[in-house]
Design a protein around this motif. Structure first.
Motif, PDB file in Angstrom:
ATOM      1  N   CYS A 195       0.867  -1.171   0.000  1.00  0.00           N
ATOM      2  CA  CYS A 195       0.000   0.000   0.000  1.00  0.00           C
ATOM      3  C   CYS A 195       0.906   1.224   0.000  1.00  0.00           C
ATOM      4  CB  CYS A 195      -0.902   0.003   1.236  1.00  0.00           C
ATOM      5  SG  CYS A 195      -2.040   1.408   1.308  1.00  0.00           S
ATOM      6  N   PRO A 196       0.767   2.137  -0.981  1.00  0.00           N
ATOM      7  CA  PRO A 196       1.652   3.308  -1.034  1.00  0.00           C
ATOM      8  C   PRO A 196       1.608   4.107   0.263  1.00  0.00           C
ATOM      9  CG  PRO A 196       0.354   3.133  -3.036  1.00  0.00           C
ATOM     10  CD  PRO A 196      -0.204   2.129  -2.079  1.00  0.00           C
ATOM     11  N   ARG A 197       2.707   4.723   0.574  1.00  0.00           N
ATOM     12  CA  ARG A 197       2.830   5.480   1.814  1.00  0.00           C
ATOM     13  C   ARG A 197       1.795   6.607   1.871  1.00  0.00           C
ATOM     14  NH1 ARG A 197       8.452   8.287   4.024  1.00  0.00           N
ATOM     15  NH2 ARG A 197       7.799   8.499   6.212  1.00  0.00           N
ATOM     16  N   TYR A 198       1.208   6.749   3.039  1.00  0.00           N
ATOM     17  CA  TYR A 198       0.191   7.762   3.338  1.00  0.00           C
ATOM     18  C   TYR A 198      -1.164   7.461   2.691  1.00  0.00           C
ATOM     19  CZ  TYR A 198       4.394  10.341   4.665  1.00  0.00           C
ATOM     20  OH  TYR A 198       5.591  10.708   5.215  1.00  0.00           O
ATOM     21  N   CYS A 199      -1.271   6.353   1.936  1.00  0.00           N
ATOM     22  CA  CYS A 199      -2.553   5.980   1.337  1.00  0.00           C
ATOM     23  C   CYS A 199      -3.302   5.023   2.259  1.00  0.00           C
ATOM     24  CB  CYS A 199      -2.334   5.318  -0.035  1.00  0.00           C
ATOM     25  SG  CYS A 199      -1.565   6.394  -1.263  1.00  0.00           S
ATOM     26  N   HIS A 200      -4.592   4.934   2.067  1.00  0.00           N
ATOM     27  CA  HIS A 200      -5.429   3.993   2.824  1.00  0.00           C
ATOM     28  C   HIS A 200      -5.903   2.919   1.857  1.00  0.00           C
ATOM     29  CE1 HIS A 200      -9.488   3.043   4.932  1.00  0.00           C
ATOM     30  NE2 HIS A 200      -8.543   2.194   5.303  1.00  0.00           N
ATOM     31  N   CYS A 201      -5.486   1.670   2.109  1.00  0.00           N
ATOM     32  CA  CYS A 201      -5.821   0.562   1.222  1.00  0.00           C
ATOM     33  C   CYS A 201      -6.684  -0.454   1.967  1.00  0.00           C
ATOM     34  CB  CYS A 201      -4.559  -0.130   0.712  1.00  0.00           C
ATOM     35  SG  CYS A 201      -3.397   0.977  -0.124  1.00  0.00           S
ATOM     36  N   TYR A 202      -7.700  -0.954   1.294  1.00  0.00           N
ATOM     37  CA  TYR A 202      -8.535  -1.975   1.917  1.00  0.00           C
ATOM     38  C   TYR A 202      -9.189  -2.842   0.850  1.00  0.00           C
ATOM     39  CZ  TYR A 202     -12.208   1.541   0.972  1.00  0.00           C
ATOM     40  OH  TYR A 202     -13.041   2.452   0.379  1.00  0.00           O
ATOM     41  N   VAL A 203      -9.450  -4.098   1.243  1.00  0.00           N
ATOM     42  CA  VAL A 203     -10.147  -5.056   0.384  1.00  0.00           C
ATOM     43  C   VAL A 203     -11.634  -4.978   0.701  1.00  0.00           C
ATOM     44  CG1 VAL A 203     -10.377  -7.484  -0.244  1.00  0.00           C
ATOM     45  CG2 VAL A 203      -8.127  -6.554   0.343  1.00  0.00           C
ATOM     46  N   GLN A 204     -12.472  -4.957  -0.329  1.00  0.00           N
ATOM     47  CA  GLN A 204     -13.919  -4.824  -0.168  1.00  0.00           C
ATOM     48  C   GLN A 204     -14.595  -5.937  -0.985  1.00  0.00           C
ATOM     49  OE1 GLN A 204     -15.473  -1.025  -1.456  1.00  0.00           O
ATOM     50  NE2 GLN A 204     -16.978  -0.991   0.194  1.00  0.00           N
ATOM     51  N   PRO A 205     -14.776  -7.113  -0.367  1.00  0.00           N
ATOM     52  CA  PRO A 205     -15.296  -8.262  -1.133  1.00  0.00           C
ATOM     53  C   PRO A 205     -16.674  -8.036  -1.721  1.00  0.00           C
ATOM     54  CG  PRO A 205     -14.373  -8.965   0.984  1.00  0.00           C
ATOM     55  CD  PRO A 205     -14.440  -7.475   1.025  1.00  0.00           C
ATOM     56  N   LYS A 206     -17.549  -7.333  -1.020  1.00  0.00           N
ATOM     57  CA  LYS A 206     -18.912  -7.153  -1.515  1.00  0.00           C
ATOM     58  C   LYS A 206     -18.909  -6.541  -2.911  1.00  0.00           C
ATOM     59  CE  LYS A 206     -23.385  -6.625  -1.703  1.00  0.00           C
ATOM     60  NZ  LYS A 206     -24.258  -7.768  -1.987  1.00  0.00           N
ATOM     61  N   LEU A 207     -18.020  -5.580  -3.146  1.00  0.00           N
ATOM     62  CA  LEU A 207     -17.940  -4.903  -4.441  1.00  0.00           C
ATOM     63  C   LEU A 207     -16.830  -5.489  -5.314  1.00  0.00           C
ATOM     64  CD1 LEU A 207     -18.477  -1.201  -3.320  1.00  0.00           C
ATOM     65  CD2 LEU A 207     -20.180  -2.874  -4.077  1.00  0.00           C
ATOM     66  N   HIS A 208     -16.223  -6.587  -4.830  1.00  0.00           N
ATOM     67  CA  HIS A 208     -15.189  -7.300  -5.591  1.00  0.00           C
ATOM     68  C   HIS A 208     -14.067  -6.352  -6.025  1.00  0.00           C
ATOM     69  CE1 HIS A 208     -18.021 -10.610  -5.701  1.00  0.00           C
ATOM     70  NE2 HIS A 208     -18.937  -9.796  -6.206  1.00  0.00           N
ATOM     71  N   ARG A 209     -13.535  -5.614  -5.090  1.00  0.00           N
ATOM     72  CA  ARG A 209     -12.509  -4.655  -5.451  1.00  0.00           C
ATOM     73  C   ARG A 209     -11.544  -4.446  -4.286  1.00  0.00           C
ATOM     74  NH1 ARG A 209     -15.372   1.372  -5.282  1.00  0.00           N
ATOM     75  NH2 ARG A 209     -15.866   1.388  -3.048  1.00  0.00           N
ATOM     76  N   THR A 210     -10.383  -3.874  -4.622  1.00  0.00           N
ATOM     77  CA  THR A 210      -9.410  -3.410  -3.635  1.00  0.00           C
ATOM     78  C   THR A 210      -9.248  -1.904  -3.840  1.00  0.00           C
ATOM     79  OG1 THR A 210      -8.223  -5.510  -3.593  1.00  0.00           O
ATOM     80  CG2 THR A 210      -7.043  -3.568  -2.807  1.00  0.00           C
ATOM     81  N   VAL A 211      -9.493  -1.145  -2.790  1.00  0.00           N
ATOM     82  CA  VAL A 211      -9.495   0.318  -2.900  1.00  0.00           C
ATOM     83  C   VAL A 211      -8.168   0.866  -2.377  1.00  0.00           C
ATOM     84  CG1 VAL A 211     -10.639   2.443  -2.195  1.00  0.00           C
ATOM     85  CG2 VAL A 211     -12.000   0.382  -2.629  1.00  0.00           C
ATOM     86  N   VAL A 212      -7.577   1.773  -3.144  1.00  0.00           N
ATOM     87  CA  VAL A 212      -6.366   2.489  -2.734  1.00  0.00           C
ATOM     88  C   VAL A 212      -6.719   3.978  -2.732  1.00  0.00           C
ATOM     89  CG1 VAL A 212      -3.937   2.938  -3.202  1.00  0.00           C
ATOM     90  CG2 VAL A 212      -4.920   0.707  -3.777  1.00  0.00           C
ATOM     91  N   ASN A 213      -6.901   4.527  -1.548  1.00  0.00           N
ATOM     92  CA  ASN A 213      -7.333   5.924  -1.421  1.00  0.00           C
ATOM     93  C   ASN A 213      -6.124   6.802  -1.123  1.00  0.00           C
ATOM     94  OD1 ASN A 213      -8.572   8.344  -0.959  1.00  0.00           O
ATOM     95  ND2 ASN A 213     -10.111   7.559   0.442  1.00  0.00           N
ATOM     96  N   CYS A 214      -5.661   7.510  -2.143  1.00  0.00           N
ATOM     97  CA  CYS A 214      -4.512   8.418  -2.013  1.00  0.00           C
ATOM     98  C   CYS A 214      -4.952   9.866  -2.230  1.00  0.00           C
ATOM     99  CB  CYS A 214      -3.418   8.042  -3.011  1.00  0.00           C
ATOM    100  SG  CYS A 214      -2.789   6.363  -2.864  1.00  0.00           S
ATOM    101  N   THR A 215      -6.171  10.175  -1.859  1.00  0.00           N
ATOM    102  CA  THR A 215      -6.710  11.521  -2.070  1.00  0.00           C
ATOM    103  C   THR A 215      -6.026  12.534  -1.160  1.00  0.00           C
ATOM    104  OG1 THR A 215      -8.853  10.537  -2.620  1.00  0.00           O
ATOM    105  CG2 THR A 215      -8.832  12.878  -2.055  1.00  0.00           C
TER     106      THR A 215
END
Length: 741
Positions: free
Chosen positions: A357-377
């Motif tokens: 997970c890139p530094r300072y980003c928030h990463c999480y796995v979300q099985p319901k939506l079948h995706r992995t989210v990388v939030n670097c906003t």
């Protein structure tokens, strides 16, 4: 002792009287057990218990059946006799009839030494003793009940109860049990209806001891330290079984946190869990992590969870704090808008290379939506992160940063959603856009780009590309933008993306863009032909230039031979016929030059300069080198593997080549001393000699070696005492001094 025995007999009689008077019993033959002494209440089909309404006789009987000797008291009691002070005992009593052993709060450290001499022993209760091991009790083939609670047992193997086909009730609560091997309770020959292993030290439980193909009543593993279920014996659900009969499994008050990973338990297809719905698992009073591990099970069970859920399924979340005390089944229950909350079940990923997970980003796995989210906003990015989690279906959010170039990254082909809005994007590289799949949703509003690569035309601008309104600097190469708009019918979605091209007629919408707007040529075919011809001419020029540059020294040597002047002219300032350039550090070369080549040249009338010998001590080395080279008519270069082994030899070769290149009447004789191959030469000028085979092979031993050198050098400038500037007669090859080199 007699009073105690009398009391037990009276109590047994009263219990039997009460049971008999409260209802009638019928003989019950449990499946796959082979027992004929069990009696089941006649009203089992109507009875309700704490587990719910029984829907079969077997379910009721497995919890309520009793052996005939318990009802009718046809049993004898055994006595315990201590034979050693260490707690060793043996039994005394009847051996022919059914017998019962009860000895509580004693000092027994192991089962009686002669217990196998009582094959009709059906009941053993040794509560509150000091027993640490059970040992081999397979001889007790009639044993129905074994109660070893409040002892010191710490280990049960999968062979401990082997052969005990009649063992129905097992009680080992409040011991120090830390290990329960797989298949220790459930096996092909075992039919333990009740097992109490509560209040022990178990830290994990194998699934093979929880799921049975036969009916069981209750297995109690509560109040242990269990943190996970394991599958050390590679247990798998029987695909031919429609439903597992099973029973009630009490796992309350343990230390479970993470939800069960069914894949690790050998259940690859989670739909198979429907076959164990007859099993009741109670797992309350634990601090559950409500995360992505729960989601697959809850999603699968969402349609039936309201029908099968029971009070003892009432699990609540502990982590994350915002979900604390929320009911676990509540995630799968539809709300007022007919939407479940399974999308809230996520698993956070660690930062850095381990979780990628890139530094300072928030990463999480979300099985319901079948995706992995990388939030670097809004974290101050100036370029795309170098790495992302090794997952498919990435959703990358990078809005409100300072990224200037959208460049290639190896994770782009695994990305389904990218938000790079509110950045400083100036450039989209072609290879980066090419890596994106056509289903990628790309949001890129409020950036600074004035050009977009043609690879964008693979996207649907109405559903996949969201640019907002952008103004591009368009030229003839951008005519595809108009085709893109026409083919994708962008009129219906111009509110998502509106491209304006700056032209000589002002800004033109991509919907109305034509060739004349951005090119200004009436004859497109003529322009295309000219463009093709220009491209071909440019390609030929590039190839020709490349060839000329690569072989520039070879071409120079060829043209030099054509333009060479009369070599018989003698320059009055020349002092030497030939300068011999070689690596003085190479002992073999140095010895051959001094002892063989130089004497033979002298014998042939050539005055030679050896830098090793003729450099004046105390002078500047480079100045003396230039002086000797300028005062020499020709040069012999002895090429060996380490000819250019130091900086001085490189300088000497550079000045030799410069003198040779500027003076057409000078020549370089290259002697390939070590048979060096072209591929071994780095210096382009030396390589040119070898490519044109202008070198003399040192391996030539046919008495023409020196003749070849003389041919290339030409005649010496003087013979004997002839003046330096006197004209000399050119000596033909046949008149050369015959030398043996």
């Amino acid at each position: 002792m007699r009073l105690n025995r009398l009391f037990l007999i009276v109590a047994t009689f009263l219990i039997c009287f009460i049971k008999i008077s409260s209802g009638t019993y019928e003989t019950w033959y449990p499946e796959n057990v082979g027992r004929t002494d069990l009696l089941c209440p006649s009203d089992c089909n109507l009875r309700e218990s704490s587990l719910g309404t029984y829907n079969s006789t077997n379910k009721c009987c497995v919890c309520n059946a009793v052996p005939s000797w318990q009802l009718y008291g046809d049993i004898s009691f055994l006595k315990v006799e201590y034979v050693r002070r260490d707690g060793t005992v043996h039994l005394i009593g009847e051996r022919e009839n059914k017998t019962k052993l009860v000895h509580h709060k004693g000092f027994v450290t192991s089962l009686p030494t002669n217990i196998c001499e009582f094959p009709n022993l059906v009941f053993v209760s040794l509560q509150n003793n000091k027993i640490s091991t059970i040992g081999n009790i397979s001889c007790l083939i009639s044993l129905d009940t074994l109660d070893l609670s409040y002892n010191s047992i710490h280990f049960i193997s999968n062979k401990t109860f082997t052969g005990l086909r009649n063992l129905r009730i097992l009680n080992i609560n409040n011991n120090y049990l830390a290990t329960l091997e797989p298949f220790a309770l459930v096996g092909t020959t075992l039919q333990i209806f009740r097992a109490d292993l509560s209040s022990n030290n178990l830290t994990e439980i194998d699934i093979s001891n929880l799921i049975s193909e036969k009916y069981i009543c209750k297995y109690d593993f509560s109040k242990n330290n269990i943190t996970k279920m394991v599958n050390d014996a590679n247990f798998s659900l029987n695909g031919n079984k429609t439903v597992y009969k099973c029973g009630f499994i009490d796992l309350n008050n343990n230390n479970f946190e993470s939800f069960i990973d069914f894949v690790e338990l050998g259940i690859d297809d989670i739909t198979l869990l429907g076959r164990v719905l007859e099993c009741g698992f109670s797992m309350q009073a634990m601090k559950w992590d409500c995360d992505c591990q729960m989601e697959p099970f809850l999603e699968l069970a969402s349609k039936v969870i309201s029908r099968i859920w029971r009070d003892y399924f009432n699990l609540t979340c502990w982590n994350p704090p915002e979900y604390r005390n929320m009911s676990v089944p509540g995630f799968a229950t539809k709300d007022d808008f007919l939407n479940d909350n399974l999308h809230l079940l996520i698993c956070n990923m660690s930062e850095g290379e381990e979780g990628k997970c890139p530094r300072y980003c928030h990463c999480y796995v979300q099985p319901k939506l079948h995706r992995t989210v990388v939030n670097c906003t809004s974290i101050g990015l100036t370029k795309l992160p170098l790495y992302m989690p090794d997952k498919e279906n990435l959703t990358i959010l990078m809005a409100n940063n300072s990224i200037e170039i959208f460049e290639s990254r190896n994770y782009l082909n695994r990305t389904r959603v990218i938000d790079i809005s509110d950045n400083l994007i100036r450039i989209f590289t072609e290879d980066a856009v090419s890596m994106l799949i056509t289903d990628t949703v790309l949001t890129m509003n409020n950036n600074s780009f004035k050009k977009i690569p043609r690879e964008f035309q693979k996207f649907d601008p109405c559903s996949k590309v969201r640019m907002g309104q952008v103004i591009l600097d368009c030229d003839c190469k951008d005519i595809w933008i108009g085709d893109w708009a026409e083919n994708r019918n962008v009129k219906q979605c111009n509110n998502l993306t509106e491209i304006l091209c700056s032209t000589r007629n002002g800004q033109v919408s991509w919907i109305h863009l034509t060739w004349n707007d951005i090119c200004g040529f009436e004859n497109y075919d003529l322009f295309r032909i000219l463009s093709i011809l220009f491209s071909i001419a440019l390609l030929v020029a590039v190839i020709t230039s490349s060839v000329f540059y690569t072989f520039r020294f070879e071409l120079s040597l060829i043209f030099r031979k054509v333009r060479s002047r009369d070599q018989r002219r003698v320059k009055p300032w020349l002092q030497y016929d030939v300068l011999v350039s070689f690596n003085e550090e190479n002992e073999t070369v140095r010895k051959w030059v001094i002892e063989t080549l130089e004497p033979q040249l002298q014998l042939a009338g050539y005055k030679s300069c050896l830098p090793l010998r003729d450099t004046i001590p105390g002078t500047l080395k480079e100045d003396e080198m230039i002086y000797n080279i300028n005062r020499s008519k020709n040069y012999i270069v002895i090429l060996c593997d380490d000819y250019l082994g130091d900086q001085w030899k490189e300088k000497e070769w550079k000045y030799v080549w410069h003198s040779f290149h500027k003076n057409l009447d000078r020549n370089i004789v290259l002697v390939n001393f070590d048979q060096v191959e072209t591929s071994d030469i780095v210096n382009s000028r030396l390589k040119a000699f070898l490519r044109l085979t202008l070198d003399i092979d040192f391996a030539n031993r046919n008495n023409t070696f020196l003749e070849d050198i003389q041919d290339k050098l030409g005649p010496p400038m003087r013979y004997g005492r002839v003046l330096r500037n006197a004209k000399t007669k050119y000596v033909t090859k046949t008149e050369h001094v015959e030398l043996n080199i």
